[in-house]
Design a protein around this motif. Structure first.
Motif, mmCIF file in Angstrom:
data_model
loop_
_atom_site.group_PDB
_atom_site.id
_atom_site.type_symbol
_atom_site.label_atom_id
_atom_site.label_comp_id
_atom_site.label_asym_id
_atom_site.label_seq_id
_atom_site.Cartn_x
_atom_site.Cartn_y
_atom_site.Cartn_z
ATOM 1 N N GLN A 40 54.272 17.542 -15.661
ATOM 2 C CA GLN A 40 53.162 18.247 -15.026
ATOM 3 C C GLN A 40 52.305 19.003 -16.047
ATOM 4 N N LYS A 41 52.955 19.743 -16.942
ATOM 5 C CA LYS A 41 52.239 20.591 -17.888
ATOM 6 C C LYS A 41 51.409 19.767 -18.883
ATOM 7 N N LYS A 42 51.974 18.675 -19.365
ATOM 8 C CA LYS A 42 51.288 17.859 -20.367
ATOM 9 C C LYS A 42 50.480 16.715 -19.755
ATOM 10 N N LYS A 43 50.495 16.655 -18.412
ATOM 11 C CA LYS A 43 49.749 15.622 -17.689
ATOM 12 C C LYS A 43 50.070 14.223 -18.221
ATOM 13 N N ILE A 44 51.368 13.952 -18.342
ATOM 14 C CA ILE A 44 51.829 12.693 -18.916
ATOM 15 C C ILE A 44 51.388 11.499 -18.081
ATOM 16 N N PHE A 45 51.528 11.585 -16.756
ATOM 17 C CA PHE A 45 51.151 10.437 -15.932
ATOM 18 C C PHE A 45 49.681 10.079 -16.126
ATOM 19 N N GLU A 46 48.827 11.073 -16.187
ATOM 20 C CA GLU A 46 47.402 10.821 -16.367
ATOM 21 C C GLU A 46 47.125 10.100 -17.688
ATOM 22 N N LYS A 47 47.962 10.345 -18.690
ATOM 23 C CA LYS A 47 47.787 9.716 -19.996
ATOM 24 C C LYS A 47 48.289 8.273 -20.018
ATOM 25 N N VAL A 48 49.387 7.980 -19.308
ATOM 26 C CA VAL A 48 49.957 6.626 -19.348
ATOM 27 C C VAL A 48 49.382 5.705 -18.269
ATOM 28 N N TYR A 49 48.856 6.280 -17.204
ATOM 29 C CA TYR A 49 48.353 5.503 -16.067
ATOM 30 C C TYR A 49 47.419 4.354 -16.453
ATOM 31 N N PRO A 50 46.428 4.562 -17.324
ATOM 32 C CA PRO A 50 45.513 3.462 -17.629
ATOM 33 C C PRO A 50 46.196 2.239 -18.249
ATOM 34 N N ASP A 51 47.379 2.431 -18.857
ATOM 35 C CA ASP A 51 48.077 1.330 -19.527
ATOM 36 C C ASP A 51 49.202 0.734 -18.688
ATOM 37 N N LEU A 52 49.328 1.137 -17.428
ATOM 38 C CA LEU A 52 50.331 0.571 -16.517
ATOM 39 C C LEU A 52 49.675 -0.536 -15.698
ATOM 40 N N ARG A 53 50.087 -1.790 -15.958
ATOM 41 C CA ARG A 53 49.484 -2.945 -15.267
ATOM 42 C C ARG A 53 50.544 -4.020 -15.079
ATOM 43 N N THR A 54 50.292 -4.920 -14.157
ATOM 44 C CA THR A 54 51.123 -6.118 -14.061
ATOM 45 C C THR A 54 50.521 -7.179 -14.965
ATOM 46 N N ASP A 55 51.382 -8.066 -15.464
ATOM 47 C CA ASP A 55 50.889 -9.139 -16.322
ATOM 48 C C ASP A 55 50.595 -10.389 -15.486
ATOM 49 N N ALA A 56 50.387 -11.512 -16.134
ATOM 50 C CA ALA A 56 50.047 -12.758 -15.443
ATOM 51 C C ALA A 56 51.170 -13.272 -14.553
ATOM 52 N N ASN A 57 52.392 -12.749 -14.738
ATOM 53 C CA ASN A 57 53.532 -13.143 -13.907
ATOM 54 C C ASN A 57 53.895 -12.079 -12.881
ATOM 55 N N GLY A 58 53.118 -11.001 -12.802
ATOM 56 C CA GLY A 58 53.395 -9.927 -11.856
ATOM 57 C C GLY A 58 54.399 -8.908 -12.365
ATOM 58 N N VAL A 59 54.813 -9.022 -13.640
ATOM 59 C CA VAL A 59 55.769 -8.070 -14.214
ATOM 60 C C VAL A 59 55.032 -6.775 -14.547
ATOM 61 N N ALA A 60 55.565 -5.652 -14.085
ATOM 62 C CA ALA A 60 54.971 -4.356 -14.384
ATOM 63 C C ALA A 60 55.190 -4.040 -15.858
ATOM 64 N N CYS A 61 54.122 -3.625 -16.544
ATOM 65 C CA CYS A 61 54.178 -3.376 -17.986
ATOM 66 C C CYS A 61 53.470 -2.078 -18.348
ATOM 67 N N TYR A 62 53.896 -1.525 -19.483
ATOM 68 C CA TYR A 62 53.191 -0.401 -20.098
ATOM 69 C C TYR A 62 52.755 -0.866 -21.479
ATOM 70 N N LYS A 63 51.462 -0.876 -21.714
ATOM 71 C CA LYS A 63 50.900 -1.365 -22.974
ATOM 72 C C LYS A 63 51.427 -2.758 -23.314
ATOM 73 N N GLY A 64 51.544 -3.592 -22.268
ATOM 74 C CA GLY A 64 51.969 -4.974 -22.455
ATOM 75 C C GLY A 64 53.461 -5.192 -22.560
ATOM 76 N N LYS A 65 54.264 -4.131 -22.557
ATOM 77 C CA LYS A 65 55.722 -4.235 -22.645
ATOM 78 C C LYS A 65 56.316 -4.088 -21.244
ATOM 79 N N PRO A 66 57.193 -5.013 -20.827
ATOM 80 C CA PRO A 66 57.770 -4.974 -19.476
ATOM 81 C C PRO A 66 58.547 -3.701 -19.177
ATOM 82 N N LEU A 67 58.434 -3.225 -17.937
ATOM 83 C CA LEU A 67 59.256 -2.126 -17.447
ATOM 84 C C LEU A 67 60.549 -2.744 -16.935
ATOM 85 N N ALA A 68 61.677 -2.302 -17.486
ATOM 86 C CA ALA A 68 62.972 -2.890 -17.157
ATOM 87 C C ALA A 68 63.905 -1.847 -16.566
#
Length: 84
Positions: A40-68
């Motif tokens: 909350q204090k460092k607003k971490i979610f707001e900083k990482v949110y733009p880089d959270l996306r699914t890839d071409a296979n629907g895998v959730a990723c952060y900066k292109g690295k899969p969330l496992a």
């Protein structure tokens, strides 16, 4: 959840062997998780949110690295979608 530009919204699902309380990891971003206060204090979610996306296979990723978790990856039925 994952959402696309057409207004579709779906859940991002963990692997079937994941258990409640398992930690979600991302290759290259190891270390201790931030505390709730730090998030909350460092607003971490707001900083990482733009880089959270699914890839071409629907895998959730952060900066292109899969969330496992639980030995597998988190997936959604939407591809190239924003994850929130």
């Amino acid at each position: 959840c994952a959402s696309d530009e057409e207004g579709g919204v779906v859940f991002v699902d963990p692997p079937t062997d994941a258990k409640v309380g398992d930690r979600v990891t991302c290759e290259g971003f190891e270390g201790e998780p931030a505390t709730e206060n730090q998030v909350q204090k460092k607003k971490i979610f707001e900083k990482v949110y733009p880089d959270l996306r699914t890839d071409a296979n629907g895998v959730a990723c952060y900066k292109g690295k899969p969330l496992a978790v639980g030995g597998g990856t988190c997936v959604a039925s939407l591809v190239d979608a924003q994850v929130s």
